[in-house]
Write an enzyme that holds these catalytic residues in place. Structure first.
Site, PDB file in Angstrom:
ATOM      1  N   ARG A 139       0.850  -1.180   0.000  1.00 52.24           N
ATOM      2  CA  ARG A 139       0.000   0.000   0.000  1.00 52.24           C
ATOM      3  C   ARG A 139       0.889   1.234   0.000  1.00 52.24           C
ATOM      4  NH1 ARG A 139      -3.356  -2.878  -1.572  1.00 52.24           N
ATOM      5  NH2 ARG A 139      -5.457  -3.290  -0.752  1.00 52.24           N
ATOM      6  N   ASP A 187       4.099   0.066  -7.369  1.00 53.28           N
ATOM      7  CA  ASP A 187       2.802  -0.227  -7.986  1.00 53.28           C
ATOM      8  C   ASP A 187       1.676   0.447  -7.221  1.00 53.28           C
ATOM      9  OD1 ASP A 187       1.091  -1.503  -9.900  1.00 53.28           O
ATOM     10  OD2 ASP A 187       0.535  -2.977  -8.367  1.00 53.28           O
ATOM     11  N   GLU A 203      -4.010   7.690  -5.011  1.00 57.97           N
ATOM     12  CA  GLU A 203      -4.146   6.979  -6.281  1.00 57.97           C
ATOM     13  C   GLU A 203      -5.391   7.492  -6.987  1.00 57.97           C
ATOM     14  OE1 GLU A 203      -4.165   2.813  -5.362  1.00 57.97           O
ATOM     15  OE2 GLU A 203      -2.010   2.740  -5.042  1.00 57.97           O
ATOM     16  N   HIS A 223      -1.098   0.696 -10.002  1.00 61.06           N
ATOM     17  CA  HIS A 223      -1.719  -0.316  -9.139  1.00 61.06           C
ATOM     18  C   HIS A 223      -2.353  -1.440  -9.966  1.00 61.06           C
ATOM     19  CE1 HIS A 223      -3.567  -0.873  -4.876  1.00 61.06           C
ATOM     20  NE2 HIS A 223      -3.275  -2.035  -5.437  1.00 61.06           N
ATOM     21  N   ILE A 224      -1.503  -2.123 -10.722  1.00 61.34           N
ATOM     22  CA  ILE A 224      -1.981  -3.180 -11.624  1.00 61.34           C
ATOM     23  C   ILE A 224      -1.615  -4.573 -11.121  1.00 61.34           C
ATOM     24  CG2 ILE A 224      -1.884  -1.679 -13.643  1.00 61.34           C
ATOM     25  CD1 ILE A 224       0.724  -3.248 -14.431  1.00 61.34           C
ATOM     26  N   SER A 241      -2.825  -7.080  -9.440  1.00 62.87           N
ATOM     27  CA  SER A 241      -3.706  -8.231  -9.660  1.00 62.87           C
ATOM     28  C   SER A 241      -4.440  -8.162 -10.997  1.00 62.87           C
ATOM     29  CB  SER A 241      -4.733  -8.316  -8.523  1.00 62.87           C
ATOM     30  OG  SER A 241      -5.596  -7.188  -8.547  1.00 62.87           O
TER      31      SER A 241
END
Length: 330
Positions: free
Chosen positions: A247, A271, A276, A295-296, A298
């Site tokens: 995070r 990431d 965000e 933030h990719i 998953s």
């Protein structure tokens, strides 16, 4: 009988495989997309507030926090919040606990995908992707020179993993083929799985001072918030590379900026960030030794389907009075 129960999904782009599981048992309501950023936040929250009364479960697909007001609007029949993520720091755990509302998450099914991104960020930061991509855009390939824009090797390096859970272990598994020197890890306790990778359990200070790559794969808690700061950055090697797939608030970003700007450490690959999305004029984005992804971790077809199906199955179990598959608050 269960068709009379309503389940609210907080985003209309939830995977269809998860929707199908829910629709076999319940009436499913879907809100508009409610993911990153503040654009349309008020309208989206208003729609959620209008849909949630009478719902027995909420599937949460957002990085925005679950508010007390939303839970008030839901009413006492809300039995479960099922977050389609491994992290649940935005789920207002104390309020859910106080109200007796169960909480589930989707760990493990996303570990492999996030680990792939962790490895990618290590390579991108070590091999100076931002600078080299800039060469391509400018049409000036300085890297062709024998000693120009040289990066660092993963071969023979010391990899320090903060948080040796599912993601940390999946990353170690993928890094074995890179001929790394050794793995270190820190946390609350030793993990028996570490033996498979000959990973050494060490105090966090040892990990910070000895590691060439430092991977943050820990959950965000009061204890871990801003664990990377001016003090801890000062303990790291000059060639250290920080990678964060946990995070954004695990890192004090102002302190990270100063360390990267002053070349106190070598580079960082992120990431996740705070906020965000990170504003396009944010000072971190001016640095040539920072590589950022949106933030990719998953974000693969298979993983998102797996996450949706697990989140849906937790709802089914909760509303049929069965144990949650992946409980946070059982």
């Amino acid at each position: 009988m269960t068709k009379n129960l309503k389940v609210l999904v907080s985003s209309n782009d939830f995977a269809e495989s998860g929707i199908k599981i829910l629709e076999e048992h319940f009436t499913v309501l879907k809100s508009r997309y409610f993911g990153f950023g503040d654009e349309g936040l008020n309208e989206n929250m208003a729609e959620l507030m209008s849909l949630i009364p009478g719902c027995s479960a909420l599937i949460w697909i957002s990085h925005h926090p679950i508010t007390k007001e939303l839970l008030d609007k839901a009413g006492p029949q809300l039995k479960l919040v099922s977050t389609a993520s491994a992290g649940y720091n935005n789920c207002n755990v104390p309020e859910l606990k106080a109200r007796g509302i169960k909480l589930s998450n989707t760990p493990e099914v996303l570990s492999g995908a996030v680990a792939e991104v962790a490895v990618a960020l290590m390579i991108a930061a070590a091999r100076r992707f931002p600078e080299n991509l800039d060469q391509v855009k400018r049409g000036v390939w300085d890297g062709i020179g024998f000693q120009n824009v040289l990066g660092l090797d993963m071969r023979g390096s010391t990899i320090g993993i903060v948080g040796f859970g599912g993601i940390g272990q999946a990353t170690a598994k993928r890094l074995v083929g890179f001929e790394v020197g050794k793995f270190l890890y820190s946390g609350h306790r030793e993990k028996p799985e570490a033996k498979e990778y000959n990973a050494q359990f060490v105090p966090q200070e040892t990990l910070l001072t000895e590691s060439d790559f430092i991977l943050l794969a820990a959950p965000l808690t009061d204890e871990t918030r801003h664990m990377i700061n001016k003090t801890t950055l000062a303990k790291m090697k000059k060639n250290a590379i920080i990678v964060n797939v946990g995070r954004g608030d695990l890192i004090n970003q102002d302190d990270l900026y100063d360390a990267l700007k002053n070349k106190q450490i070598y580079a960082a690959g992120l990431d996740v960030s705070t906020p965000e999305p990170l504003p396009k004029d944010h000072k971190l984005l001016t640095l040539p030794n920072l590589f950022l992804l949106p933030h990719i971790g998953s974000a693969t077809v298979r993983t998102r389907n797996d996450m949706a199906e697990l989140a849906a199955k937790n709802v089914v179990n909760a509303l049929y009075g069965k144990p949650l598959i992946t409980p946070v608050l059982p």
